[in-house]
Write a protein that holds these residues in place. Structure first.
Motif, PDB file in Angstrom:
ATOM      1  N   ASP A  16       0.827  -1.216   0.000  1.00  0.00           N
ATOM      2  CA  ASP A  16       0.000   0.000   0.000  1.00  0.00           C
ATOM      3  C   ASP A  16       0.860   1.265   0.000  1.00  0.00           C
ATOM      4  O   ASP A  16       0.544   2.233  -0.696  1.00  0.00           O
ATOM      5  N   GLU A  17       1.941   1.237   0.764  1.00  0.00           N
ATOM      6  CA  GLU A  17       2.832   2.395   0.823  1.00  0.00           C
ATOM      7  C   GLU A  17       3.506   2.634  -0.534  1.00  0.00           C
ATOM      8  O   GLU A  17       3.619   3.772  -0.998  1.00  0.00           O
ATOM      9  N   LEU A  18       3.919   1.549  -1.191  1.00  0.00           N
ATOM     10  CA  LEU A  18       4.538   1.689  -2.519  1.00  0.00           C
ATOM     11  C   LEU A  18       3.532   2.191  -3.552  1.00  0.00           C
ATOM     12  O   LEU A  18       3.872   3.014  -4.399  1.00  0.00           O
ATOM     13  N   LYS A  19       2.308   1.682  -3.456  1.00  0.00           N
ATOM     14  CA  LYS A  19       1.277   2.120  -4.396  1.00  0.00           C
ATOM     15  C   LYS A  19       1.014   3.614  -4.237  1.00  0.00           C
ATOM     16  O   LYS A  19       0.941   4.350  -5.223  1.00  0.00           O
ATOM     17  N   ASP A  24       1.681   9.163  -6.203  1.00  0.00           N
ATOM     18  CA  ASP A  24       2.172  10.527  -5.960  1.00  0.00           C
ATOM     19  C   ASP A  24       3.241  10.916  -6.974  1.00  0.00           C
ATOM     20  O   ASP A  24       3.233  12.026  -7.499  1.00  0.00           O
ATOM     21  N   TYR A  25       4.164   9.998  -7.250  1.00  0.00           N
ATOM     22  CA  TYR A  25       5.235  10.256  -8.224  1.00  0.00           C
ATOM     23  C   TYR A  25       4.648  10.427  -9.623  1.00  0.00           C
ATOM     24  O   TYR A  25       5.026  11.354 -10.356  1.00  0.00           O
ATOM     25  N   ALA A  26       3.687   9.571  -9.987  1.00  0.00           N
ATOM     26  CA  ALA A  26       3.058   9.660 -11.308  1.00  0.00           C
ATOM     27  C   ALA A  26       2.312  10.989 -11.465  1.00  0.00           C
ATOM     28  O   ALA A  26       2.399  11.638 -12.509  1.00  0.00           O
ATOM     29  N   PHE A  63      12.302   5.932  -9.561  1.00  0.00           N
ATOM     30  CA  PHE A  63      11.309   5.457  -8.595  1.00  0.00           C
ATOM     31  C   PHE A  63      11.860   4.297  -7.769  1.00  0.00           C
ATOM     32  O   PHE A  63      11.762   4.288  -6.543  1.00  0.00           O
ATOM     33  N   LEU A  64      12.461   3.309  -8.434  1.00  0.00           N
ATOM     34  CA  LEU A  64      12.949   2.122  -7.732  1.00  0.00           C
ATOM     35  C   LEU A  64      14.199   2.407  -6.896  1.00  0.00           C
ATOM     36  O   LEU A  64      14.320   1.927  -5.775  1.00  0.00           O
ATOM     37  N   GLN A  68      11.426   3.837  -3.903  1.00  0.00           N
ATOM     38  CA  GLN A  68      11.178   2.503  -3.359  1.00  0.00           C
ATOM     39  C   GLN A  68      12.255   2.102  -2.355  1.00  0.00           C
ATOM     40  O   GLN A  68      11.963   1.537  -1.310  1.00  0.00           O
ATOM     41  N   GLU A  69      13.503   2.419  -2.673  1.00  0.00           N
ATOM     42  CA  GLU A  69      14.597   2.029  -1.780  1.00  0.00           C
ATOM     43  C   GLU A  69      14.443   2.672  -0.396  1.00  0.00           C
ATOM     44  O   GLU A  69      14.713   2.042   0.622  1.00  0.00           O
ATOM     45  N   GLU A  70      14.005   3.914  -0.365  1.00  0.00           N
ATOM     46  CA  GLU A  70      13.789   4.588   0.923  1.00  0.00           C
ATOM     47  C   GLU A  70      12.689   3.876   1.714  1.00  0.00           C
ATOM     48  O   GLU A  70      12.810   3.669   2.926  1.00  0.00           O
ATOM     49  N   ILE A  71      11.633   3.469   1.029  1.00  0.00           N
ATOM     50  CA  ILE A  71      10.533   2.759   1.690  1.00  0.00           C
ATOM     51  C   ILE A  71      11.010   1.397   2.192  1.00  0.00           C
ATOM     52  O   ILE A  71      10.729   1.013   3.330  1.00  0.00           O
ATOM     53  N   THR A  72      11.746   0.667   1.363  1.00  0.00           N
ATOM     54  CA  THR A  72      12.196  -0.667   1.773  1.00  0.00           C
ATOM     55  C   THR A  72      13.200  -0.607   2.922  1.00  0.00           C
ATOM     56  O   THR A  72      13.181  -1.465   3.801  1.00  0.00           O
ATOM     57  N   LYS A  73      14.061   0.405   2.930  1.00  0.00           N
ATOM     58  CA  LYS A  73      15.040   0.535   4.024  1.00  0.00           C
ATOM     59  C   LYS A  73      14.348   0.738   5.371  1.00  0.00           C
ATOM     60  O   LYS A  73      14.846   0.309   6.400  1.00  0.00           O
TER      61      LYS A  73
END
Length: 194
Positions: A16-19, A24-26, A63-64, A68-73
């Motif tokens: 959900d956070e990535l979506k 937001d980025y799009a 994005f990745l 995404q990397e910030e979210i995954t960290k």
């Protein structure tokens, strides 16, 4: 047994956070996001984001690699995962972390994965990155049970004759794939399988 486990949306729950971040980025890029609920078979190469949000290759890389990397960290482990994996290892099972994180989209996918696992006290015996073809990796590594969230990965691994558990809220059956919604149930299922 050798148990292969994916990271993103398997050890974590960041879908959900990535979506939200992708939307937001799009929007920031002025993209048409009417396809946001479209199903796209995930090929572990970012194709989902490109097809749904219309990202160019360079936008996808940003994005990745950055968003995404910030979210995954900073992702938190799913409830029960740390204890389940610890108990599985105590029983003599080997834990192989198998992730599609790769050098195309991350500077150092191995350290990205290792740092997160270590920070969150998740035990493992081996980390395998660049695993876009998880079925091939599972076969080469002689994995007995594979756990992932992506249906496409689960089907391909299952087709190799490997027992597969899909962490999901969905109930529909897909061949021999076993659906479980949490790590407590995953642990119980593996314990009963031994």
């Amino acid at each position: 047994m050798i148990i292969g486990i994916d990271i993103d949306d398997t050890l974590t729950d960041i879908r959900d956070e990535l979506k939200k971040a992708a939307i937001d980025y799009a929007k920031k890029l002025g993209k048409n996001i009417t396809n946001q609920d479209k199903y796209v078979e995930n090929k572990n190469n970012g194709n989902t984001y490109q097809e749904i949000y219309g990202f160019t290759y360079e936008e996808l890389k940003y994005f990745l690699k950055v968003i995404q990397e910030e979210i995954t960290k900073n992702a938190q482990p799913r409830e029960g995962v740390i204890n389940a994996i610890k108990k599985l290892r105590q029983k003599g099972n080997k834990i192989y972390i198998i992730t599609a994180r790769d050098k195309e989209f991350h500077d150092d996918p191995y350290m990205l994965s290792k740092n997160w696992l270590d920070k969150n006290n998740i035990e493992y015996d081996k980390i395998i990155v660049n695993a876009r073809d998880k079925a091939k990796i599972c076969k080469e590594e002689e994995v007995d049970i594979f756990i992932d969230d992506q249906l496409a990965n689960c089907i391909k691994v299952s087709n190799e004759g490997i027992k597969v558990i899909r962490i999901t809220e969905y109930k529909e059956n897909h061949g021999n794939i076993v659906n479980k919604s949490n790590w407590e149930d995953i642990y119980k299922y593996i314990e009963e399988s031994e």
